[in-house]
Design an enzyme around this catalytic site. Sequence first.
Site, PDB file in Angstrom:
ATOM      1  N   GLY A  72       0.830  -1.213   0.000  1.00  0.00           N
ATOM      2  CA  GLY A  72       0.000   0.000   0.000  1.00  0.00           C
ATOM      3  C   GLY A  72       0.856   1.252   0.000  1.00  0.00           C
ATOM      4  N   GLY A 110       0.624  -8.908  -4.747  1.00  0.00           N
ATOM      5  CA  GLY A 110       0.603 -10.142  -5.548  1.00  0.00           C
ATOM      6  C   GLY A 110       1.915 -10.874  -5.475  1.00  0.00           C
ATOM      7  N   ASP A 122       0.271   1.653   8.725  1.00  0.00           N
ATOM      8  CA  ASP A 122      -0.326   0.969   9.881  1.00  0.00           C
ATOM      9  C   ASP A 122       0.613   0.957  11.090  1.00  0.00           C
ATOM     10  OD1 ASP A 122      -2.386   0.485   8.195  1.00  0.00           O
ATOM     11  OD2 ASP A 122      -2.217  -1.697   8.169  1.00  0.00           O
ATOM     12  N   MET A 160      -7.602   3.472   8.312  1.00  0.00           N
ATOM     13  CA  MET A 160      -6.943   2.200   8.032  1.00  0.00           C
ATOM     14  C   MET A 160      -6.324   1.647   9.320  1.00  0.00           C
ATOM     15  SD  MET A 160      -5.285   2.496   4.293  1.00  0.00           S
ATOM     16  CE  MET A 160      -6.307   2.391   2.832  1.00  0.00           C
ATOM     17  N   ARG A 205      -3.149   8.303   3.153  1.00  0.00           N
ATOM     18  CA  ARG A 205      -1.874   7.645   2.831  1.00  0.00           C
ATOM     19  C   ARG A 205      -1.242   8.165   1.534  1.00  0.00           C
ATOM     20  NH1 ARG A 205      -3.234   1.302   1.233  1.00  0.00           N
ATOM     21  NH2 ARG A 205      -3.613   1.750  -0.943  1.00  0.00           N
TER      22      ARG A 205
HETATM   23  N1  LIG Z   1       5.407 -14.531   2.618  1.00  0.00           N
HETATM   24  C1  LIG Z   1       5.725 -13.890   1.490  1.00  0.00           C
HETATM   25  N2  LIG Z   1       6.666 -14.392   0.666  1.00  0.00           N
HETATM   26  C2  LIG Z   1       7.003 -13.749  -0.468  1.00  0.00           C
HETATM   27  N3  LIG Z   1       6.447 -12.583  -0.888  1.00  0.00           N
HETATM   28  C3  LIG Z   1       5.512 -12.045  -0.118  1.00  0.00           C
HETATM   29  C4  LIG Z   1       5.092 -12.650   1.101  1.00  0.00           C
HETATM   30  N4  LIG Z   1       4.144 -11.879   1.676  1.00  0.00           N
HETATM   31  C5  LIG Z   1       3.965 -10.839   0.837  1.00  0.00           C
HETATM   32  N5  LIG Z   1       4.778 -10.924  -0.232  1.00  0.00           N
HETATM   33  C6  LIG Z   1       4.833  -9.987  -1.355  1.00  0.00           C
HETATM   34  O1  LIG Z   1       5.281  -8.703  -0.921  1.00  0.00           O
HETATM   35  C7  LIG Z   1       4.610  -7.681  -1.650  1.00  0.00           C
HETATM   36  C8  LIG Z   1       4.029  -6.674  -0.681  1.00  0.00           C
HETATM   37  O2  LIG Z   1       3.129  -7.330   0.228  1.00  0.00           O
HETATM   38  P1  LIG Z   1       1.755  -6.665   0.662  1.00  0.00           P
HETATM   39  O3  LIG Z   1       0.918  -6.380  -0.539  1.00  0.00           O
HETATM   40  O4  LIG Z   1       1.172  -7.498   1.724  1.00  0.00           O
HETATM   41  O5  LIG Z   1       2.153  -5.216   1.205  1.00  0.00           O
HETATM   42  P2  LIG Z   1       3.105  -4.831   2.387  1.00  0.00           P
HETATM   43  O6  LIG Z   1       4.519  -4.869   1.923  1.00  0.00           O
HETATM   44  O7  LIG Z   1       2.785  -5.654   3.582  1.00  0.00           O
HETATM   45  O8  LIG Z   1       2.746  -3.303   2.607  1.00  0.00           O
HETATM   46  P3  LIG Z   1       1.488  -2.679   3.391  1.00  0.00           P
HETATM   47  O9  LIG Z   1       1.176  -3.564   4.560  1.00  0.00           O
HETATM   48  O10 LIG Z   1       1.981  -1.338   3.819  1.00  0.00           O
HETATM   49  O11 LIG Z   1       0.400  -2.588   2.416  1.00  0.00           O
HETATM   50  C9  LIG Z   1       3.543  -8.356  -2.484  1.00  0.00           C
HETATM   51  O12 LIG Z   1       3.937  -8.376  -3.831  1.00  0.00           O
HETATM   52  C10 LIG Z   1       3.442  -9.732  -1.878  1.00  0.00           C
HETATM   53  O13 LIG Z   1       3.062 -10.726  -2.800  1.00  0.00           O
HETATM   54  O1  LIG Z   2      -6.814  -1.061  -0.617  1.00  0.00           O
HETATM   55  P1  LIG Z   2      -5.386  -1.512  -0.566  1.00  0.00           P
HETATM   56  O2  LIG Z   2      -4.479  -0.770  -1.452  1.00  0.00           O
HETATM   57  O3  LIG Z   2      -5.236  -2.981  -0.684  1.00  0.00           O
HETATM   58  O4  LIG Z   2      -4.840  -1.154   0.874  1.00  0.00           O
HETATM   59  C1  LIG Z   2      -5.531  -1.280   2.066  1.00  0.00           C
HETATM   60  C2  LIG Z   2      -4.626  -1.670   3.175  1.00  0.00           C
HETATM   61  O5  LIG Z   2      -3.344  -1.125   3.079  1.00  0.00           O
HETATM   62  C3  LIG Z   2      -2.908  -0.651   4.335  1.00  0.00           C
HETATM   63  O6  LIG Z   2      -2.845   0.733   4.273  1.00  0.00           O
HETATM   64  C4  LIG Z   2      -1.533  -1.110   4.675  1.00  0.00           C
HETATM   65  O7  LIG Z   2      -1.482  -2.494   4.737  1.00  0.00           O
HETATM   66  C5  LIG Z   2      -3.959  -1.164   5.327  1.00  0.00           C
HETATM   67  O8  LIG Z   2      -4.164  -0.328   6.415  1.00  0.00           O
HETATM   68  C6  LIG Z   2      -5.167  -1.291   4.489  1.00  0.00           C
HETATM   69  O9  LIG Z   2      -6.047  -2.267   4.971  1.00  0.00           O
END
Ligand SMILES: Nc1ncnc2c1ncn2[C@@H]1O[C@H](COP(=O)(O)OP(=O)(O)OP(=O)(O)O)[C@@H](O)[C@H]1O
Ligand SMILES: O=P(O)(O)OC[C@H]1O[C@](O)(CO)[C@@H](O)[C@@H]1O
Length: 460
Positions: A89, A156, A211, A254, A372
């Site tokens: 995000g 993804g 978050d 969020m 955000r």
């Molecule tokens: N366990 C995992 N192993 C490999 N890749 C992963 C794993 N978990 C998440 N990813 C990849 O990391 C990228 C970011 O993950 P995600 O969309 O959950 O956002 P994030 O980095 O947690 O950020 P935010 O929580 O701020 O949205 C995605 O492309 C996702 O597929």
């Molecule tokens: O709608 P999106 O882009 O999947 O993001 C929503 C999520 O991303 C965050 O901002 C970060 O993980 C969460 O607080 C929220 O649930």
Amino acid sequence: MTLQLDDLRVRRLGECRYDSPLSEMLTTKQTSPHYVAEGDRVLLEDTVSMLAGHDLPPEQVPSFEAAGPRRKVYFDPSSVTAGILTCGGLCPGLNNVIRGLVQELAVHYKVKRIVGFRNGLRGLTAEYRDDTVELTPEHVRDIHNAGGTILGSSRGNQDPDEMVDSLVEHGIDVLFVIGGDGGMRAATCLSKAIEARGLDIAVLGVPKTIDNDLPFTDQSFGFQSAFASAMDFISSVSVEAAASPNGVGLVKLMGRHSGFIAAYAALAANGADIVLIPEIPFALDGPDGLLAYVEHHVREKGFVVIVLAEGAGQDLLDEPGLPGRDGLGTDASGNVKLGRIDDLLKQRITDHLTAVGLAPTMRYIDPSYSIRSVVANAYDSVYCLRLAHAAAHAAMAGRTEIAVARWRRRFVHVPLSLMTSRRNRVDPDGDLWMSVLETTCQPAEFGVPRERRRTPAGFC
Ligand SMILES: Nc1ncnc2c1ncn2[C@@H]1O[C@H](COP(=O)(O)OP(=O)(O)OP(=O)(O)O)[C@@H](O)[C@H]1O
Ligand SMILES: O=P(O)(O)OC[C@H]1O[C@](O)(CO)[C@@H](O)[C@@H]1O
Ligand SMILES: [Mg+2]
């Protein structure tokens, strides 16, 4: 889980043999209240009782490697190609981190080339790997004046080996992954795949999330800008609710699993009567339930202002006849999709107040994406820049599979395994939540049955 010094050790690609371009600046530096010298370490814990609990000599007490420039570096800077990507995000300050990295790497280390991969990890797949951006100081000069990320982001899963192939094809020596918990897991996966192939590529995480749910970092960058923006929406809703008959102001923010934005924004606005966060279950019905409290508040004060984190009260959606959180599935990254607790609250509060003769005027705002996507504020701008500097130094010194973070106001290297080992959550017994209770005057709990009570929080 009790952490030992060994859990905090940092992986290195090898011996640092090249003089750092910053070495001259470091010759006289010593640890002071404002600087941690190379070789010194930053304590994990900071109370006398916690330290005494270990009964260990200082050098064996759990501590982090300090971030910062080294006199010698692992990579020959002039031959380095760096890669940068942003994933997950959006978060204020992403462009500031990109800009800080590019400037530090290009101006001070004079690296050969910096490649930006587009749209998160997708940019490392075979399909998109050639759609890159050449990052130069000129290119990034003004990007910090805009929210979002010039590189784009995505969710993804991707195949780690395919991503390593992309790094090899571009000749990447150091990769910076700016991401949240998912991004840090992806960086770990990439590091493991790189190590399995015996490649000499450093992977560095720069933790990002509005978050604020990543551990071992005082506050993640952009968080302050995001909650400052949320504060304005709470103030608006308060004004609206106060000026309306039986006004109910409801702001949804969020915060999937952690209620930091809701808590901080409510404290900053200092006008919320109730804050609801995922960490603290609540009941709607009964004499101690939320609805009775809302009614009492509207009767006494004429209106009520509620700040709601999106992940709060998810278990209430499992009640018979409601949509339920199971079965909503996950997003492309595997994050569980949340049920609409805001819809449930709007409905139940309206029904309850109407039934007791206080038909409400509902003033509801969901500013999620607004908060955000803002530009980083002055504080976050500095923070992002300093994190970027720390990440560039760590990478050039051959540190890998780590994230850079600020811990107890010092910049440190945190092994990625720790960054993904737990979630940072508001501690119901901590002083932040106490401040929320002191400010809102809401009860510590809204009539929660024994079986749904929270479990006590523990430190690492
Ligand atoms: N366990 C995992 N192993 C490999 N890749 C992963 C794993 N978990 C998440 N990813 C990849 O990391 C990228 C970011 O993950 P995600 O969309 O959950 O956002 P994030 O980095 O947690 O950020 P935010 O929580 O701020 O949205 C995605 O492309 C996702 O597929
Ligand atoms: O709608 P999106 O882009 O999947 O993001 C929503 C999520 O991303 C965050 O901002 C970060 O993980 C969460 O607080 C929220 O649930
Ligand atoms: Mg995440």
